[in-house]
Design a protein around this motif. Structure first.
Motif, PDB file in Angstrom:
ATOM      1  N   GLN A 194       0.276   1.418  16.429  1.00  0.00           N
ATOM      2  CA  GLN A 194       0.540  -0.169  16.757  1.00  0.00           C
ATOM      3  C   GLN A 194      -0.516  -0.552  15.504  1.00  0.00           C
ATOM      4  OE1 GLN A 194      -0.004  -0.434  20.816  1.00  0.00           O
ATOM      5  NE2 GLN A 194       2.371  -0.317  21.174  1.00  0.00           N
ATOM      6  N   ALA A 195      -1.660  -0.062  15.396  1.00  0.00           N
ATOM      7  CA  ALA A 195      -2.841  -0.564  14.725  1.00  0.00           C
ATOM      8  C   ALA A 195      -2.468  -0.508  13.379  1.00  0.00           C
ATOM      9  CB  ALA A 195      -3.827   0.229  14.893  1.00  0.00           C
ATOM     10  N   ILE A 196      -1.747   0.796  12.683  1.00  0.00           N
ATOM     11  CA  ILE A 196      -1.325   0.815  11.544  1.00  0.00           C
ATOM     12  C   ILE A 196      -0.135  -0.224  11.280  1.00  0.00           C
ATOM     13  CG2 ILE A 196      -0.031   2.458   9.905  1.00  0.00           C
ATOM     14  CD1 ILE A 196      -1.716   4.664  11.363  1.00  0.00           C
ATOM     15  N   CYS A 197       0.666  -0.567  12.203  1.00  0.00           N
ATOM     16  CA  CYS A 197       1.848  -1.408  12.016  1.00  0.00           C
ATOM     17  C   CYS A 197       1.647  -2.890  12.226  1.00  0.00           C
ATOM     18  CB  CYS A 197       3.057  -0.811  12.775  1.00  0.00           C
ATOM     19  SG  CYS A 197       3.560   0.748  11.997  1.00  0.00           S
ATOM     20  N   ALA A 198       0.329  -3.171  12.319  1.00  0.00           N
ATOM     21  CA  ALA A 198      -0.133  -4.666  12.985  1.00  0.00           C
ATOM     22  C   ALA A 198       0.376  -5.607  11.829  1.00  0.00           C
ATOM     23  CB  ALA A 198      -1.785  -4.794  13.142  1.00  0.00           C
ATOM     24  N   PRO A 199       0.993  -6.661  12.209  1.00  0.00           N
ATOM     25  CA  PRO A 199       1.333  -7.979  11.484  1.00  0.00           C
ATOM     26  C   PRO A 199       0.031  -8.072  10.599  1.00  0.00           C
ATOM     27  CG  PRO A 199       1.749  -8.492  13.679  1.00  0.00           C
ATOM     28  CD  PRO A 199       0.778  -7.248  13.864  1.00  0.00           C
ATOM     29  N   GLY A 200       0.347  -8.280   9.308  1.00  0.00           N
ATOM     30  CA  GLY A 200      -0.603  -8.910   8.069  1.00  0.00           C
ATOM     31  C   GLY A 200      -1.266  -7.382   7.723  1.00  0.00           C
ATOM     32  N   LYS A 201      -1.009  -6.348   7.974  1.00  0.00           N
ATOM     33  CA  LYS A 201      -1.808  -5.130   7.698  1.00  0.00           C
ATOM     34  C   LYS A 201      -1.018  -4.310   6.816  1.00  0.00           C
ATOM     35  CE  LYS A 201      -5.818  -5.379  10.258  1.00  0.00           C
ATOM     36  NZ  LYS A 201      -7.269  -5.065   9.972  1.00  0.00           N
ATOM     37  N   GLY A 202      -1.373  -3.330   5.992  1.00  0.00           N
ATOM     38  CA  GLY A 202      -0.695  -2.494   5.295  1.00  0.00           C
ATOM     39  C   GLY A 202      -1.481  -1.221   4.955  1.00  0.00           C
ATOM     40  N   ILE A 203      -0.792  -0.350   4.341  1.00  0.00           N
ATOM     41  CA  ILE A 203      -1.387   0.858   4.114  1.00  0.00           C
ATOM     42  C   ILE A 203      -1.726   1.214   2.694  1.00  0.00           C
ATOM     43  CG2 ILE A 203      -1.145   3.379   4.143  1.00  0.00           C
ATOM     44  CD1 ILE A 203       0.719   3.159   6.640  1.00  0.00           C
ATOM     45  N   LEU A 204      -2.905   1.313   2.259  1.00  0.00           N
ATOM     46  CA  LEU A 204      -3.143   1.524   0.857  1.00  0.00           C
ATOM     47  C   LEU A 204      -2.884   3.064   0.310  1.00  0.00           C
ATOM     48  CD1 LEU A 204      -4.751   0.808  -1.945  1.00  0.00           C
ATOM     49  CD2 LEU A 204      -6.523   1.612  -0.663  1.00  0.00           C
ATOM     50  N   ALA A 205      -2.041   3.216  -0.416  1.00  0.00           N
ATOM     51  CA  ALA A 205      -1.645   4.495  -1.183  1.00  0.00           C
ATOM     52  C   ALA A 205      -2.726   4.890  -2.267  1.00  0.00           C
ATOM     53  CB  ALA A 205      -0.150   4.337  -1.452  1.00  0.00           C
ATOM     54  N   ALA A 206      -3.273   5.837  -1.980  1.00  0.00           N
ATOM     55  CA  ALA A 206      -4.328   6.258  -3.125  1.00  0.00           C
ATOM     56  C   ALA A 206      -4.131   7.603  -3.485  1.00  0.00           C
ATOM     57  CB  ALA A 206      -5.821   5.900  -2.645  1.00  0.00           C
ATOM     58  N   ASP A 207      -2.858   8.018  -3.359  1.00  0.00           N
ATOM     59  CA  ASP A 207      -2.722   9.420  -3.595  1.00  0.00           C
ATOM     60  C   ASP A 207      -1.660   9.856  -4.759  1.00  0.00           C
ATOM     61  OD1 ASP A 207      -0.344   8.430  -2.648  1.00  0.00           O
ATOM     62  OD2 ASP A 207       0.149  10.064  -1.675  1.00  0.00           O
ATOM     63  N   GLU A 208      -2.070   9.008  -5.837  1.00  0.00           N
ATOM     64  CA  GLU A 208      -1.385   8.879  -7.242  1.00  0.00           C
ATOM     65  C   GLU A 208      -1.590  10.420  -7.747  1.00  0.00           C
ATOM     66  OE1 GLU A 208      -3.548   6.363  -6.631  1.00  0.00           O
ATOM     67  OE2 GLU A 208      -2.571   4.706  -6.790  1.00  0.00           O
ATOM     68  N   SER A 209      -0.700  10.686  -8.393  1.00  0.00           N
ATOM     69  CA  SER A 209      -0.609  11.948  -9.385  1.00  0.00           C
ATOM     70  C   SER A 209      -1.364  11.357 -10.457  1.00  0.00           C
ATOM     71  CB  SER A 209       0.634  12.496  -9.956  1.00  0.00           C
ATOM     72  OG  SER A 209       1.350  11.480 -10.567  1.00  0.00           O
ATOM     73  N   THR A 210      -1.799  12.577 -11.296  1.00  0.00           N
ATOM     74  CA  THR A 210      -2.448  12.209 -12.443  1.00  0.00           C
ATOM     75  C   THR A 210      -1.671  11.389 -13.651  1.00  0.00           C
ATOM     76  OG1 THR A 210      -3.770  14.256 -12.345  1.00  0.00           O
ATOM     77  CG2 THR A 210      -3.556  13.297 -14.661  1.00  0.00           C
ATOM     78  N   ALA A 211      -0.414  11.774 -13.444  1.00  0.00           N
ATOM     79  CA  ALA A 211       0.560  11.121 -14.394  1.00  0.00           C
ATOM     80  C   ALA A 211       0.845   9.571 -14.078  1.00  0.00           C
ATOM     81  CB  ALA A 211       2.008  11.859 -14.512  1.00  0.00           C
ATOM     82  N   THR A 212       0.951   9.550 -12.525  1.00  0.00           N
ATOM     83  CA  THR A 212       1.096   7.886 -12.269  1.00  0.00           C
ATOM     84  C   THR A 212      -0.094   7.193 -12.453  1.00  0.00           C
ATOM     85  OG1 THR A 212       2.743   8.557 -10.571  1.00  0.00           O
ATOM     86  CG2 THR A 212       1.780   6.742 -10.197  1.00  0.00           C
ATOM     87  N   ILE A 232      -3.640  -1.035 -18.687  1.00  0.00           N
ATOM     88  CA  ILE A 232      -4.937  -1.993 -18.952  1.00  0.00           C
ATOM     89  C   ILE A 232      -5.668  -1.486 -19.860  1.00  0.00           C
ATOM     90  CG2 ILE A 232      -5.020  -2.764 -16.496  1.00  0.00           C
ATOM     91  CD1 ILE A 232      -7.298  -0.714 -15.769  1.00  0.00           C
ATOM     92  N   GLY A 233      -5.253  -0.378 -20.816  1.00  0.00           N
ATOM     93  CA  GLY A 233      -6.035   0.078 -22.162  1.00  0.00           C
ATOM     94  C   GLY A 233      -6.998   1.134 -21.773  1.00  0.00           C
ATOM     95  N   VAL A 234      -7.067   1.916 -20.514  1.00  0.00           N
ATOM     96  CA  VAL A 234      -8.050   2.681 -20.192  1.00  0.00           C
ATOM     97  C   VAL A 234      -7.599   4.098 -20.392  1.00  0.00           C
ATOM     98  CG1 VAL A 234      -9.613   3.546 -18.357  1.00  0.00           C
ATOM     99  CG2 VAL A 234      -9.107   0.925 -18.612  1.00  0.00           C
ATOM    100  N   GLU A 235      -8.353   5.067 -20.888  1.00  0.00           N
ATOM    101  CA  GLU A 235      -7.934   6.448 -20.996  1.00  0.00           C
ATOM    102  C   GLU A 235      -7.815   7.226 -19.635  1.00  0.00           C
ATOM    103  OE1 GLU A 235      -9.849  10.608 -22.715  1.00  0.00           O
ATOM    104  OE2 GLU A 235     -11.090   8.721 -23.405  1.00  0.00           O
ATOM    105  N   ASN A 236      -6.689   7.955 -19.564  1.00  0.00           N
ATOM    106  CA  ASN A 236      -6.530   8.797 -18.393  1.00  0.00           C
ATOM    107  C   ASN A 236      -7.601   9.964 -18.413  1.00  0.00           C
ATOM    108  OD1 ASN A 236      -5.449   9.789 -16.145  1.00  0.00           O
ATOM    109  ND2 ASN A 236      -3.437  10.427 -17.036  1.00  0.00           N
ATOM    110  N   ASN A 237      -8.512   9.822 -17.896  1.00  0.00           N
ATOM    111  CA  ASN A 237      -9.456  11.120 -17.641  1.00  0.00           C
ATOM    112  C   ASN A 237     -10.077  11.055 -16.072  1.00  0.00           C
ATOM    113  OD1 ASN A 237     -11.756   9.803 -17.774  1.00  0.00           O
ATOM    114  ND2 ASN A 237     -11.686   9.488 -19.790  1.00  0.00           N
ATOM    115  N   GLU A 238     -10.586  12.125 -15.899  1.00  0.00           N
ATOM    116  CA  GLU A 238     -10.760  12.234 -14.355  1.00  0.00           C
ATOM    117  C   GLU A 238     -12.097  11.222 -14.033  1.00  0.00           C
ATOM    118  OE1 GLU A 238     -13.195  15.752 -11.845  1.00  0.00           O
ATOM    119  OE2 GLU A 238     -12.255  16.316 -13.447  1.00  0.00           O
ATOM    120  N   GLU A 239     -12.909  10.991 -14.813  1.00  0.00           N
ATOM    121  CA  GLU A 239     -13.870   9.855 -14.695  1.00  0.00           C
ATOM    122  C   GLU A 239     -13.305   8.405 -14.333  1.00  0.00           C
ATOM    123  OE1 GLU A 239     -17.644   8.137 -13.657  1.00  0.00           O
ATOM    124  OE2 GLU A 239     -16.761  10.029 -13.510  1.00  0.00           O
TER     125      GLU A 239
END
Length: 88
Positions: free
Chosen positions: A21-39, A47-54
């Protein structure tokens, strides 16, 4: 109300229900921060930034340290272990 499989106690079911219920609360959302290296590379390229680990680390750090007002609208974060633990 439907019950979960019998391996959960009633207290565990209540806890799980409150979390959902807390996760699905009105006005709330889930931040997806599990992008692959390619994504992540596509995001950084836009935004013109090199894709490196740092730069990927800095991008995630920006997400996780944004203004506290953002946190008021996030109920959870999806990530992978490698994004939050230091490399050894």
């Amino acid at each position: 109300m439907p019950r979960f499989p019998p391996y959960l106690t009633e207290a565990q079911e209540d806890d799980l229900r409150q979390i959902a219920q807390a996760i699905c609360a009105p006005g709330k959302g889930i931040l997806a921060a599990d992008e692959s290296t390619a994504t992540m590379g596509k995001r950084l390229q836009q935004i013109g930034v090199e894709n490196n680990e740092e730069n990927r680390r800095l991008y995630r750090q920006l997400l996780f340290s944004a203004d506290h007002k953002l946190a008021q609208n996030i109920s959870g974060v999806i990530t992978i272990r490698g994004n939050i633990t230091p490399k050894i």
